[in-house]
Design a protein around this motif. Structure first.
Motif, PDB file in Angstrom:
ATOM      1  N   ARG A  29       0.817  -1.230   0.000  1.00  0.00           N
ATOM      2  CA  ARG A  29       0.000   0.000   0.000  1.00  0.00           C
ATOM      3  C   ARG A  29       0.846   1.275   0.000  1.00  0.00           C
ATOM      4  O   ARG A  29       0.322   2.368  -0.231  1.00  0.00           O
ATOM      5  CB  ARG A  29      -0.941   0.000   1.200  1.00  0.00           C
ATOM      6  CG  ARG A  29      -0.264   0.066   2.558  1.00  0.00           C
ATOM      7  CD  ARG A  29      -1.313   0.198   3.660  1.00  0.00           C
ATOM      8  NE  ARG A  29      -0.733   0.260   4.998  1.00  0.00           N
ATOM      9  CZ  ARG A  29      -0.522  -0.786   5.769  1.00  0.00           C
ATOM     10  NH1 ARG A  29      -0.824  -2.005   5.308  1.00  0.00           N
ATOM     11  NH2 ARG A  29       0.007  -0.645   6.973  1.00  0.00           N
ATOM     12  N   HIS A  30       2.140   1.122   0.254  1.00  0.00           N
ATOM     13  CA  HIS A  30       3.021   2.292   0.273  1.00  0.00           C
ATOM     14  C   HIS A  30       3.764   2.494  -1.052  1.00  0.00           C
ATOM     15  O   HIS A  30       4.620   3.371  -1.148  1.00  0.00           O
ATOM     16  CB  HIS A  30       4.040   2.160   1.410  1.00  0.00           C
ATOM     17  CG  HIS A  30       3.422   2.190   2.762  1.00  0.00           C
ATOM     18  ND1 HIS A  30       3.995   1.576   3.866  1.00  0.00           N
ATOM     19  CD2 HIS A  30       2.258   2.745   3.199  1.00  0.00           C
ATOM     20  CE1 HIS A  30       3.217   1.760   4.919  1.00  0.00           C
ATOM     21  NE2 HIS A  30       2.158   2.472   4.538  1.00  0.00           N
ATOM     22  N   VAL A  31       3.438   1.658  -2.040  1.00  0.00           N
ATOM     23  CA  VAL A  31       4.085   1.768  -3.349  1.00  0.00           C
ATOM     24  C   VAL A  31       3.063   2.271  -4.359  1.00  0.00           C
ATOM     25  O   VAL A  31       1.897   1.853  -4.346  1.00  0.00           O
ATOM     26  CB  VAL A  31       4.651   0.397  -3.807  1.00  0.00           C
ATOM     27  CG1 VAL A  31       5.381   0.542  -5.145  1.00  0.00           C
ATOM     28  CG2 VAL A  31       5.589  -0.172  -2.751  1.00  0.00           C
ATOM     29  N   ASP A  32       3.475   3.159  -5.228  1.00  0.00           N
ATOM     30  CA  ASP A  32       2.615   3.717  -6.272  1.00  0.00           C
ATOM     31  C   ASP A  32       1.965   2.589  -7.081  1.00  0.00           C
ATOM     32  O   ASP A  32       2.669   1.733  -7.630  1.00  0.00           O
ATOM     33  CB  ASP A  32       3.459   4.601  -7.193  1.00  0.00           C
ATOM     34  CG  ASP A  32       2.641   5.279  -8.277  1.00  0.00           C
ATOM     35  OD1 ASP A  32       1.421   5.042  -8.357  1.00  0.00           O
ATOM     36  OD2 ASP A  32       3.237   6.026  -9.076  1.00  0.00           O
ATOM     37  N   PRO A  33       0.635   2.543  -7.177  1.00  0.00           N
ATOM     38  CA  PRO A  33      -0.055   1.485  -7.919  1.00  0.00           C
ATOM     39  C   PRO A  33       0.383   1.387  -9.377  1.00  0.00           C
ATOM     40  O   PRO A  33       0.415   0.290  -9.942  1.00  0.00           O
ATOM     41  CB  PRO A  33      -1.535   1.875  -7.819  1.00  0.00           C
ATOM     42  CG  PRO A  33      -1.618   2.707  -6.577  1.00  0.00           C
ATOM     43  CD  PRO A  33      -0.316   3.443  -6.497  1.00  0.00           C
ATOM     44  N   VAL A  34       0.698   2.516  -9.987  1.00  0.00           N
ATOM     45  CA  VAL A  34       1.169   2.494 -11.376  1.00  0.00           C
ATOM     46  C   VAL A  34       2.499   1.760 -11.467  1.00  0.00           C
ATOM     47  O   VAL A  34       2.749   0.986 -12.404  1.00  0.00           O
ATOM     48  CB  VAL A  34       1.289   3.928 -11.941  1.00  0.00           C
ATOM     49  CG1 VAL A  34       1.905   3.902 -13.332  1.00  0.00           C
ATOM     50  CG2 VAL A  34      -0.074   4.607 -11.957  1.00  0.00           C
ATOM     51  N   ARG A  35       3.338   1.993 -10.492  1.00  0.00           N
ATOM     52  CA  ARG A  35       4.624   1.312 -10.436  1.00  0.00           C
ATOM     53  C   ARG A  35       4.438  -0.199 -10.279  1.00  0.00           C
ATOM     54  O   ARG A  35       5.104  -0.998 -10.942  1.00  0.00           O
ATOM     55  CB  ARG A  35       5.424   1.866  -9.262  1.00  0.00           C
ATOM     56  CG  ARG A  35       6.900   1.536  -9.263  1.00  0.00           C
ATOM     57  CD  ARG A  35       7.573   2.244  -8.097  1.00  0.00           C
ATOM     58  NE  ARG A  35       9.016   2.118  -8.144  1.00  0.00           N
ATOM     59  CZ  ARG A  35       9.818   2.610  -7.208  1.00  0.00           C
ATOM     60  NH1 ARG A  35       9.314   3.281  -6.172  1.00  0.00           N
ATOM     61  NH2 ARG A  35      11.128   2.453  -7.314  1.00  0.00           N
ATOM     62  N   LEU A  36       3.512  -0.576  -9.412  1.00  0.00           N
ATOM     63  CA  LEU A  36       3.228  -1.999  -9.211  1.00  0.00           C
ATOM     64  C   LEU A  36       2.648  -2.638 -10.477  1.00  0.00           C
ATOM     65  O   LEU A  36       2.992  -3.773 -10.812  1.00  0.00           O
ATOM     66  CB  LEU A  36       2.251  -2.181  -8.050  1.00  0.00           C
ATOM     67  CG  LEU A  36       2.761  -1.818  -6.658  1.00  0.00           C
ATOM     68  CD1 LEU A  36       1.645  -1.969  -5.638  1.00  0.00           C
ATOM     69  CD2 LEU A  36       3.961  -2.687  -6.279  1.00  0.00           C
ATOM     70  N   ALA A  37       1.793  -1.897 -11.162  1.00  0.00           N
ATOM     71  CA  ALA A  37       1.192  -2.422 -12.395  1.00  0.00           C
ATOM     72  C   ALA A  37       2.252  -2.677 -13.449  1.00  0.00           C
ATOM     73  O   ALA A  37       2.191  -3.670 -14.186  1.00  0.00           O
ATOM     74  CB  ALA A  37       0.142  -1.444 -12.920  1.00  0.00           C
TER      75      ALA A  37
END
Length: 268
Positions: free
Chosen positions: A23-31
């Motif tokens: 939850r502390h990582v940018d969702p776009v980055r995770l995607a």
């Protein structure tokens, strides 16, 4: 050259990372990381070079992001490519990567990564001709994916297909036939061409020969060519291997040798 470039970049990236919760990582980055993973894992049996490119990119991005489960799966897949391409020369590095991946998976409770680790731990013994250890590892991976992971993920499909050759070389012919029958049935029920084709070619096709049914073996092989045109040397290679096995079974040594030459299969 992109594969070499991406893997060279990975060599300069530390395997140590600052851990961050998802939850502390940018969702776009995770995607973006997940897109690399899906591409890499989906191509492992079709186009290894492209799979290696995206696996290296996935691990590099995952380490930078610090999300532990993605790092753990990236380490496991990197170990798998090391085991496949460098074998015993990279045994220590492979073991260290898998131990690190296993530790993270245990700590985070990721059954998926635990299954992936067992799957990759079967690769080294399989390539080294240590059939019994490979079979045990693959069985554990299948058990974890079936009982603790939802859905028919590509990793589970690999875990169910990869034991076919160790079963063949290890002399577990009854289990080989049972596994081939199961994969053919599941493939038909779920309209899964990966299962349907993989179970009918290579050493899987031998299950028809051991039942003294070379015509059936030929028919099953013909079916794989009708339902899909393989995109990659792996399927073509194993179709040729099945052709050679059938010809040898029928006593047509000359035809077997000619087919092996055309398909790049080494006899002996």
């Amino acid at each position: 050259w992109m594969v070499l470039f991406e893997r060279a970049r990975l060599k300069f990236v530390s395997r140590d990372f600052r851990e961050r919760r998802e939850r502390h990582v940018d969702p776009v980055r995770l995607a973006r990381i997940d897109a690399c993973w899906s591409t890499a894992i989906g191509l492992t049996l079709i186009d290894n070079l492209t799979a290696m490119l995206f696996a290296a990119r996935h691990l590099r991005l995952a380490l930078a992001a610090g999300e532990p489960v993605r790092v753990a799966r990236g380490l496991a897949l990197e170990a798998g490519f090391l085991a496949s391409t460098r074998g015993t020369r990279a045994a220590q590095e492979t073991r260290e990567l898998l131990d690190r991946s296993h530790e993270i998976a245990e700590r985070t409770g990721s059954a998926y990564v635990l299954g992936l680790v067992e799957l990759v731990r079967g690769l080294g013994p399989s390539h080294a001709g240590q059939w019994e250890e490979a079979i045990v590892r693959f069985r554990r991976a299948v058990e974890i994916f079936r009982e603790r992971c939802a859905g028919l993920v590509p990793e589970r499909m690999n875990a169910e297909i990869w034991p076919i050759s160790p079963l063949f070389y290890g002399g577990h012919i009854r289990e080989l036939c049972a596994r081939t029958d199961e994969l053919v049935q599941v493939g038909a029920e779920r309209n899964n061409l990966f299962y349907e084709i993989s179970a009918r070619i290579g050493h899987g096709n031998f299950s028809w020969l051991v039942r003294d049914d070379p015509d059936g073996a030929s028919e099953e092989l013909r079916y794989t060519r009708e339902v899909g045109s393989p995109k990659g040397m792996h399927k073509l290679h194993y179709q040729t291997l099945a052709d050679v096995q059938i010809a040898l079974y029928r006593g047509h040594a000359g035809a077997a040798h000619a087919r092996a030459g055309r398909g790049g299969v080494v006899l002996g």
